[in-house]
Design a protein around this motif. Structure first.
Motif, PDB file in Angstrom:
ATOM      1  N   GLY A 225       0.804  -1.202   0.000  1.00  0.00           N
ATOM      2  CA  GLY A 225       0.000   0.000   0.000  1.00  0.00           C
ATOM      3  C   GLY A 225       0.838   1.252   0.000  1.00  0.00           C
ATOM      4  N   ALA A 226       0.187   2.387   0.202  1.00  0.00           N
ATOM      5  CA  ALA A 226       0.854   3.682   0.182  1.00  0.00           C
ATOM      6  C   ALA A 226       1.633   3.892   1.474  1.00  0.00           C
ATOM      7  CB  ALA A 226      -0.183   4.792   0.027  1.00  0.00           C
ATOM      8  N   PRO A 227       2.551   4.862   1.483  1.00  0.00           N
ATOM      9  CA  PRO A 227       3.235   5.208   2.741  1.00  0.00           C
ATOM     10  C   PRO A 227       2.214   5.556   3.818  1.00  0.00           C
ATOM     11  CG  PRO A 227       4.323   6.258   0.884  1.00  0.00           C
ATOM     12  CD  PRO A 227       3.062   5.653   0.344  1.00  0.00           C
ATOM     13  N   ASP A 228       2.485   5.119   5.037  1.00  0.00           N
ATOM     14  CA  ASP A 228       1.569   5.389   6.145  1.00  0.00           C
ATOM     15  C   ASP A 228       2.204   6.253   7.223  1.00  0.00           C
ATOM     16  OD1 ASP A 228       3.344   3.365   6.810  1.00  0.00           O
ATOM     17  OD2 ASP A 228       1.904   2.245   8.014  1.00  0.00           O
ATOM     18  N   LEU A 229       3.442   6.680   6.990  1.00  0.00           N
ATOM     19  CA  LEU A 229       4.137   7.535   7.948  1.00  0.00           C
ATOM     20  C   LEU A 229       4.894   8.622   7.184  1.00  0.00           C
ATOM     21  CD1 LEU A 229       5.165   8.155  10.854  1.00  0.00           C
ATOM     22  CD2 LEU A 229       7.079   6.599  10.365  1.00  0.00           C
ATOM     23  N   ILE A 230       4.628   9.872   7.529  1.00  0.00           N
ATOM     24  CA  ILE A 230       5.370  10.995   6.968  1.00  0.00           C
ATOM     25  C   ILE A 230       5.975  11.762   8.132  1.00  0.00           C
ATOM     26  CG2 ILE A 230       5.285  13.108   5.601  1.00  0.00           C
ATOM     27  CD1 ILE A 230       2.823  12.047   4.190  1.00  0.00           C
ATOM     28  N   VAL A 231       7.297  11.875   8.145  1.00  0.00           N
ATOM     29  CA  VAL A 231       7.983  12.658   9.176  1.00  0.00           C
ATOM     30  C   VAL A 231       8.836  13.712   8.484  1.00  0.00           C
ATOM     31  CG1 VAL A 231       8.001  10.902  10.976  1.00  0.00           C
ATOM     32  CG2 VAL A 231       9.837  10.948   9.298  1.00  0.00           C
ATOM     33  N   ALA A 232       8.895  14.894   9.066  1.00  0.00           N
ATOM     34  CA  ALA A 232       9.603  16.001   8.429  1.00  0.00           C
ATOM     35  C   ALA A 232      10.148  16.950   9.478  1.00  0.00           C
ATOM     36  CB  ALA A 232       8.669  16.747   7.473  1.00  0.00           C
ATOM     37  N   GLY A 233      11.114  17.761   9.034  1.00  0.00           N
ATOM     38  CA  GLY A 233      11.697  18.774   9.891  1.00  0.00           C
ATOM     39  C   GLY A 233      10.932  20.079   9.817  1.00  0.00           C
ATOM     40  N   SER A 234      11.265  21.005  10.700  1.00  0.00           N
ATOM     41  CA  SER A 234      10.548  22.275  10.800  1.00  0.00           C
ATOM     42  C   SER A 234      10.590  23.073   9.503  1.00  0.00           C
ATOM     43  CB  SER A 234      11.145  23.120  11.930  1.00  0.00           C
ATOM     44  OG  SER A 234      11.005  22.484  13.167  1.00  0.00           O
ATOM     45  N   THR A 235      11.762  23.149   8.881  1.00  0.00           N
ATOM     46  CA  THR A 235      11.898  23.953   7.667  1.00  0.00           C
ATOM     47  C   THR A 235      11.035  23.406   6.548  1.00  0.00           C
ATOM     48  OG1 THR A 235      14.182  24.450   8.304  1.00  0.00           O
ATOM     49  CG2 THR A 235      13.548  24.934   6.038  1.00  0.00           C
ATOM     50  N   PHE A 236      11.019  22.072   6.397  1.00  0.00           N
ATOM     51  CA  PHE A 236      10.189  21.460   5.355  1.00  0.00           C
ATOM     52  C   PHE A 236       8.714  21.699   5.646  1.00  0.00           C
ATOM     53  CE2 PHE A 236       7.914  18.362   2.936  1.00  0.00           C
ATOM     54  CZ  PHE A 236       8.677  18.152   1.793  1.00  0.00           C
ATOM     55  N   ILE A 237       8.298  21.495   6.865  1.00  0.00           N
ATOM     56  CA  ILE A 237       6.888  21.669   7.223  1.00  0.00           C
ATOM     57  C   ILE A 237       6.437  23.108   6.992  1.00  0.00           C
ATOM     58  CG2 ILE A 237       5.330  21.778   9.212  1.00  0.00           C
ATOM     59  CD1 ILE A 237       6.543  19.183  10.185  1.00  0.00           C
ATOM     60  N   ASP A 238       7.249  24.067   7.415  1.00  0.00           N
ATOM     61  CA  ASP A 238       6.888  25.474   7.213  1.00  0.00           C
ATOM     62  C   ASP A 238       6.814  25.801   5.731  1.00  0.00           C
ATOM     63  OD1 ASP A 238       6.733  25.905   9.914  1.00  0.00           O
ATOM     64  OD2 ASP A 238       8.766  26.712  10.098  1.00  0.00           O
ATOM     65  N   GLY A 239       7.754  25.280   4.947  1.00  0.00           N
ATOM     66  CA  GLY A 239       7.737  25.535   3.509  1.00  0.00           C
ATOM     67  C   GLY A 239       6.515  24.951   2.836  1.00  0.00           C
ATOM     68  N   TYR A 240       6.158  23.727   3.195  1.00  0.00           N
ATOM     69  CA  TYR A 240       4.983  23.074   2.623  1.00  0.00           C
ATOM     70  C   TYR A 240       3.704  23.824   2.986  1.00  0.00           C
ATOM     71  CZ  TYR A 240       1.329  19.481   2.146  1.00  0.00           C
ATOM     72  OH  TYR A 240       0.178  18.793   1.836  1.00  0.00           O
ATOM     73  N   ARG A 241       3.557  24.161   4.255  1.00  0.00           N
ATOM     74  CA  ARG A 241       2.348  24.851   4.712  1.00  0.00           C
ATOM     75  C   ARG A 241       2.203  26.221   4.053  1.00  0.00           C
ATOM     76  NH1 ARG A 241       2.342  28.465   8.553  1.00  0.00           N
ATOM     77  NH2 ARG A 241       4.327  27.710   9.397  1.00  0.00           N
ATOM     78  N   GLN A 242       3.283  26.982   4.027  1.00  0.00           N
ATOM     79  CA  GLN A 242       3.216  28.321   3.453  1.00  0.00           C
ATOM     80  C   GLN A 242       3.006  28.284   1.945  1.00  0.00           C
ATOM     81  OE1 GLN A 242       6.844  30.146   4.799  1.00  0.00           O
ATOM     82  NE2 GLN A 242       6.235  30.087   6.948  1.00  0.00           N
ATOM     83  N   PHE A 243       3.581  27.300   1.273  1.00  0.00           N
ATOM     84  CA  PHE A 243       3.385  27.190  -0.172  1.00  0.00           C
ATOM     85  C   PHE A 243       1.926  26.923  -0.505  1.00  0.00           C
ATOM     86  CE2 PHE A 243       3.029  24.644  -4.045  1.00  0.00           C
ATOM     87  CZ  PHE A 243       3.653  25.479  -4.960  1.00  0.00           C
ATOM     88  N   VAL A 244       1.332  25.975   0.213  1.00  0.00           N
ATOM     89  CA  VAL A 244      -0.074  25.652  -0.036  1.00  0.00           C
ATOM     90  C   VAL A 244      -0.964  26.860   0.264  1.00  0.00           C
ATOM     91  CG1 VAL A 244      -2.015  24.207   0.696  1.00  0.00           C
ATOM     92  CG2 VAL A 244       0.245  23.186   0.359  1.00  0.00           C
ATOM     93  N   LEU A 245      -0.722  27.530   1.381  1.00  0.00           N
ATOM     94  CA  LEU A 245      -1.538  28.674   1.766  1.00  0.00           C
ATOM     95  C   LEU A 245      -1.369  29.844   0.793  1.00  0.00           C
ATOM     96  CD1 LEU A 245      -3.422  30.076   3.759  1.00  0.00           C
ATOM     97  CD2 LEU A 245      -1.404  30.692   5.110  1.00  0.00           C
ATOM     98  N   ASN A 246      -0.126  30.166   0.457  1.00  0.00           N
ATOM     99  CA  ASN A 246       0.136  31.325  -0.400  1.00  0.00           C
ATOM    100  C   ASN A 246      -0.255  31.091  -1.854  1.00  0.00           C
ATOM    101  OD1 ASN A 246       1.169  32.694   1.795  1.00  0.00           O
ATOM    102  ND2 ASN A 246       3.272  32.073   1.384  1.00  0.00           N
TER     103      ASN A 246
END
Length: 354
Positions: A225-246
């Protein structure tokens, strides 16, 4: 009245067993998401001389043919399996208490076993308080260092296990994992998916597209099946969140039948899987200064393919070594033996920001 030396040793062992049984490592706080996930699906391995072995299917070796009438068809002898072998390793963390330290806490030790059980209630409380703190610190310290090791590539110490940084690599076309050479063109199946230099510039950033591509590649190969765990660092998470929002200019909100103003992101997901922040990534950057910072990384992990494999009977064992004849000191320890194994590399992905 004082304690005998054996009573001190037994009390420490009982206290350590209590902490391991009632606050086990597989119930660790979500602040260690990788360790928590691996502990939840750990599978004991039988005793092995040197390696824990994962059986792989590397090809179907199909002999499929079209034919007509009396056309000659052929047969083949199929060799479809490969073995990935992971050297199991041993780790230890221990504490010592000398009699001076015990005396400073109002605890006296004697060798006269005939006076066993003669300690007062006040002395028992003092000993219990001291051993509780020592046992808890030992457990937490072991947990911290063991969790770091699960992330690293194994080169930080001669006898360390191979961890995430090598198993799901940012450079999966080189190196040997489980005894299989990833640089060989015949072993491309043994390379995890990877995407680096992701950007987060509004509208033109590559982060979301590359996450989609990596997700599909993992699903394509992931028989489990598909990946069931996603772990990331602060910089990646902030970049992903801000990209989607902006870029898209909106976020989904919960029920709005009450007047409430609240800042912060309650949950961040991708393809329905929570993107979990790993605070350990910051610690790993500070300790090891890798070329690609952990804070910029994200991992798509199929936990059916990445396993914690403790040897049977060697999973977080409390120990009480005998007191040395030339030291008035008492010892307790935790030991673990095993490995982290991977049985399908291309069902997982490593991503990193530029």
């Amino acid at each position: 009245m004082p304690f005998t030396a054996q009573e001190i040793v037994d009390a420490g062992k009982i206290g350590l067993d209590f902490y391991l049984a009632n606050k086990p490592v597989d119930q660790v706080d979500v602040a260690r998401p990788l360790m928590k996930a691996l502990q939840s699906k750990k599978r004991a391995a039988p005793g092995a001389k040197q390696y824990i072995v994962e059986q792989l299917r590397k090809t179907f070796a199909s002999n499929f043919q079209w034919f007509n009438g009396s056309s000659v068809v052929t047969y083949n002898r199929r060799v479809t399996n490969e073995q990935a072998s992971y050297a199991w390793r041993s780790c230890h963390d221990g504490l010592a208490l000398d009699e001076d330290r015990l005396a400073q806490n109002g605890i006296t030790v004697i060798d006269d076993v005939s006076k066993a059980g003669s300690s007062s209630d006040a002395e028992k409380v003092q000993l219990t308080n001291l051993l509780e703190e020592q046992s808890e610190a030992l457990r937490l310290g072991f947990q911290e260092q063991f969790s770091y090791a699960l992330h690293l590539d194994g080169t930080q110490a001669t006898d360390a296990i191979t961890g995430l940084d090598a198993l799901i690599s940012l450079a999966p076309t080189s190196g040997t994992v489980g005894g299989i050479d990833r640089s060989s063109s015949s072993n491309t199946y043994w390379r995890n998916n990877v995407a680096t230099s992701l950007t987060t510039t509004t509208s033109t950033g590559t982060i979301l597209n590359q996450m989609e591509v990596m997700w599909r590649q993992c699903m394509r190969a992931g028989a489990g099946g598909a990946p069931d765990l996603i772990v990331a660092g602060s910089t990646f998470i902030d970049g992903y969140r801000q990209f989607v929002l902006n870029t898209f200019g909106r976020m989904d909100f919960g029920p709005s039948n009450r007047k409430r103003v609240e800042g912060g992101t309650e949950v961040l997901t991708f393809q329905g899987v929570e993107v979990q922040w790993s605070p350990e990534f910051q610690d790993l950057d500070a300790r090891y200064a890798p070329a690609t910072l952990w804070e910029k990384r994200c991992y798509f992990i199929n936990t059916n393919t990445l396993r914690l494999r403790p040897l049977q009977g060697h999973d977080m064992v409390s120990r009480k070594p005998p007191r040395a004849y030339d030291r008035y000191e008492y010892y307790w320890a935790i030991t673990w033996r095993g490995a982290v194994t991977l049985n399908q590399s291309n069902a997982n992905a490593a991503l990193a920001l530029s």
